[in-house]
Design an enzyme around this catalytic site. Structure first.
Site: not given
Length: 334
Positions: A158-160, A180, A237, A261, A266, A284
């Site tokens: 994706g963007r990141i 995907r 995540r 991270d 968490e 995180h």
């Protein structure tokens, strides 16, 4: 004035935001701060029917559990790019638009992914401890692994993911990815599964969304494919990672090292992960800079301001398209 379009608008804020968002919301709306209430359930019974918008974060958890008490809510503005704490399809069925805060955090998360990669490979925190403990006086720090000669696999494009890939390009490494769908115009090798990507990579960077669809996507099969010299970096995540499998893989030498991270529970990190020295563990902080967090908070407020200004949401999530289809300027804020 606490008005929008000449009508007082009541907003429910479920958790604290940064001062920049608090000021914007307070200036335009009547804001109800749920976390300050001793009896939240009773409070919602009293003010729920008047609430027309919600500002929330993932710390609040599942927003949908309170929507029955907010029958006139029409927008949920959430802090963060991930929105797995919101059932956006259920919200859409209720006629509620969901927004998140994409784009504004891409660069800092991508920077952090690269920094965590280098810290993990070159063992920067461990070398720092070597100096601070006085062990350098007894001998040099051992040689470390390197980024040289590695193929970087990016799980999620994706963007990141694209921002991460651009940064790795500068290091002259080969880049591959799984998403995907194969994406046109990308000059990176595409693999049709997470396992296939891991098998083709020496370094696997995880940056897929959370949620049921990606839960434990990185499992023992993926880790075995990554191999004994492989390194895992997770800035996505904690739910994406089968944490028990990761612990086993690290303890048994099935992969070389990991930089994390995010975690499944968490801020609780398994003791067995804490005990291992081939890990770099962060709390995180992928988007945790003053600049980016302020931009995210502003976007939470701006989505609400735009909606109740009759201009529609700025960054609706895909599941909200059905709600927005057919809406006109005059009924956007109804």
């Amino acid at each position: 004035m606490n008005e929008a379009a000449g009508v007082p608008v009541h907003i429910l804020q479920t958790t604290p935001l940064l001062p920049i968002a608090d000021a914007l919301l307070k200036d335009r709306f009547t804001v109800h701060r749920l976390w300050e209430q001793e009896d939240a359930a009773r409070y919602l019974e009293e003010i729920g029917p008047g609430i027309r918008g919600i500002a929330t974060t993932h710390q609040f958890g599942a927003v949908n559990r309170i929507l029955d008490q907010l029958p006139n809510a029409r927008i949920i503005s959430s802090f963060g790019v991930g929105y797995e704490h919101i059932d956006a399809e259920d919200a859409a069925r209720r006629g509620i638009v969901v927004t998140n805060t994409p784009d504004v955090l891409d660069d800092d998360v991508a920077d952090l992914a690269l920094a965590l990669t280098l810290a993990t490979l070159r063992q920067i925190p461990q070398a720092d401890r070597h100096v601070r403990s006085g062990r350098w006086l007894s001998g040099p720090y051992p040689l470390t692994p390197t980024l040289r000669g590695r193929t970087v696999g990016i799980l999620g494009m994706g963007r990141i993911g694209k921002a991460i890939a651009r940064r790795f390009e500068g290091f002259g490494v080969d880049i591959a990815y799984h998403a995907r769908h194969r994406q046109d115009g990308l000059g990176y090798a595409y693999h049709d599964s997470a396992v296939a990507l891991a098998a083709a990579s020496d370094l696997l960077v995880v940056i897929v969304p959370g949620g049921a669809a990606t839960r434990h996507l990185v499992d023992m099969q993926v880790l075995n494919a990554l191999g004994p010299q492989g390194v895992l970096i997770n800035v996505a995540r904690g739910s994406v990672m089968d944490e028990a499998a990761l612990v086993e893989a690290l303890e048994e030498g099935r992969i070389l090292a990991a930089g994390l991270d995010v975690y499944q529970d968490e801020p609780n990190v398994p003791a067995r992960l804490l005990a291992m020295d081939q890990l770099v563990l962060l709390p995180h902080v992928g988007s945790a800079t003053v600049h980016t967090r302020n931009a995210m908070a502003r976007l939470v407020a701006d989505n609400l301001l735009s909606w109740f200004g009759g201009k529609g949401p700025l960054t609706p999530v895909p599941e909200s398209r059905a709600v927005l289809e057919g809406m006109t300027h005059s009924n956007l804020i109804k």
